[in-house]
Enzyme design. Structure first.
Site, PDB file in Angstrom:
ATOM      1  N   ASP A 296     -44.454 -31.342  -2.001  1.00  0.00           N
ATOM      2  CA  ASP A 296     -45.647 -31.164  -1.191  1.00  0.00           C
ATOM      3  C   ASP A 296     -45.257 -30.361   0.045  1.00  0.00           C
ATOM      4  O   ASP A 296     -44.414 -30.794   0.831  1.00  0.00           O
ATOM      5  CB  ASP A 296     -46.222 -32.528  -0.789  1.00  0.00           C
ATOM      6  N   ARG A 298     -47.518 -29.316   2.371  1.00  0.00           N
ATOM      7  CA  ARG A 298     -48.593 -29.366   3.359  1.00  0.00           C
ATOM      8  C   ARG A 298     -48.135 -29.955   4.692  1.00  0.00           C
ATOM      9  O   ARG A 298     -47.155 -30.687   4.757  1.00  0.00           O
ATOM     10  CB  ARG A 298     -49.758 -30.209   2.818  1.00  0.00           C
TER      11      ARG A 298
END
Length: 364
Positions: A296, A298
């Site tokens: 991930d 983000r």
């Protein structure tokens, strides 16, 4: 008064250059200078130009991608793969892009460079990620970075200034807000936030008039073109978006933060590359790793920044992701309640959801 661009503006220019196939120069007084190009957008003419410099070329890739290629990552989080003199763009692209890995698993023998420092190469990969390109860069050592940049009209990045900048997140400022009647609530309002670094804008959808002194029903929602707009059955994003807005509308108040971090922060093109790998049998996490990304990529702190700028200090968070809760707490937004959001399971995304639960800790 100077009209020269500062490091933030130069980094934005560098991202645009790399996306168009234009190399950039990264310099450091102690580490020297390198010429950097994207493996994805490099042209034959510019490859020839890099070779004409006379030094050895290498491809900087992440340790995730190096593991897939069975290449040694002497630099810890990255590997520098020497480019053979007879290597063409097809060979370079195959080092960076796993699309054809199963058909041609043997790329080597690959030689990993281990001499010298890799800090400039590390920044090159950061730039590729920020430009939403594959995290792989063709790198050439050059003796005089400023001279080369001026002679060739290239953007030059100071490594130390850029490293300090990348360690921080860009401040967000609200550009405009306006009333937006929606199906779930006629009392809607859309706020547009723009980062100072020239990156993508993010949005806050405010339902009703939430009390700033009480926990607000909130959701951090990452943009998903395929799920939110196209109704993709491969993920649960669209149903989560509509379910969160519907719940806020039913309660009469809430804030949905729509963050432009497509594909867990890797961009739509790379997300589609990951989808292609999933069709080859890899799960969502394995696909990201083969591309050279982490599970991930983000930055959920963006959501915390927006909430605080809107005057909220506590939330009832609509999420199945414990990482979002932990981030909120670390950045000064209290999570008084986790509100589950279990919607959208289909035969197409059952394996995807199972992977999110098993490997990413989602509470499903």
């Amino acid at each position: 008064m100077s009209l020269r661009p500062d490091i933030t503006e130069l980094m934005a220019r560098a991202r645009a250059d790399l996306r168009m196939g234009v190399p950039v120069v990264i310099s450091d007084p102690a580490r020297g200078s390198v010429l950097v190009a994207s493996t994805e957008t490099l042209s034959p003419a510019r490859l020839a130009g890099l070779r004409a410099l006379g030094g050895e070329l290498c491809i900087a890739i992440t340790a995730r991608r190096a593991e897939t290629l069975k290449a040694r990552a002497y630099d810890g989080d990255l590997a520098r793969i020497a480019v053979p003199d007879d290597a063409d763009l097809t060979w370079i692209a195959a080092i960076a892009d796993p699309a054809d890995d199963l058909n041609t698993p043997m790329k080597g023998p690959l030689r990993s460079v281990r001499d010298g420092q890799a800090d400039l190469h590390r920044l090159a990969i950061v730039l590729m990620k920020a430009a939403r390109l594959l995290p792989a860069a063709v790198v050439a050592q050059i003796p005089k970075g400023q001279v080369t940049a001026i002679a060739e009209g290239l953007t030059r990045i100071d490594h130390n200034a850029a490293a300090r900048l990348m360690a921080e997140r860009s401040p967000l400022r609200e550009v405009v807000a306006a009333r937006l009647p929606m199906e779930v609530s006629e009392a809607g309002r859309l706020h547009i936030f723009r980062p100072e670094d020239g990156g993508e804008e993010h949005y806050a959808v405010e339902i009703g008039r939430p009390n700033r002194q009480a926990p607000v029903l909130s959701r951090l929602h990452s943009a998903c073109f395929t799920g939110d707009l196209m109704g993709s059955l491969k993920c649960d994003c669209g149903p989560q978006l509509r379910g969160a807005l519907a719940q806020m509308g039913a309660e009469g108040a809430g804030v949905l933060l729509y963050l432009n971090q497509e594909g867990r922060g890797i961009g739509l093109a790379n997300k589609m590359r990951a989808y292609s790998l999933q069709d080859q049998g890899f799960d969502t996490v394995e696909a990201n790793h083969r591309l050279g990304f982490e599970d991930d990529e983000r930055d959920f702190r963006l959501g915390s920044d927006i909430l605080k700028s809107l005057g909220f200090s506590s939330v009832r968070l609509l999420t199945n992701n414990p990482a979002k809760i932990a981030m909120m707490e670390r950045t000064g937004v209290a999570v008084t309640e986790r509100v589950p959001l279990k919607v959208g399971e289909t035969a197409h995304n059952r394996g995807y959801l199972a992977t999110k639960a098993a490997k990413s800790g989602h509470l499903l």
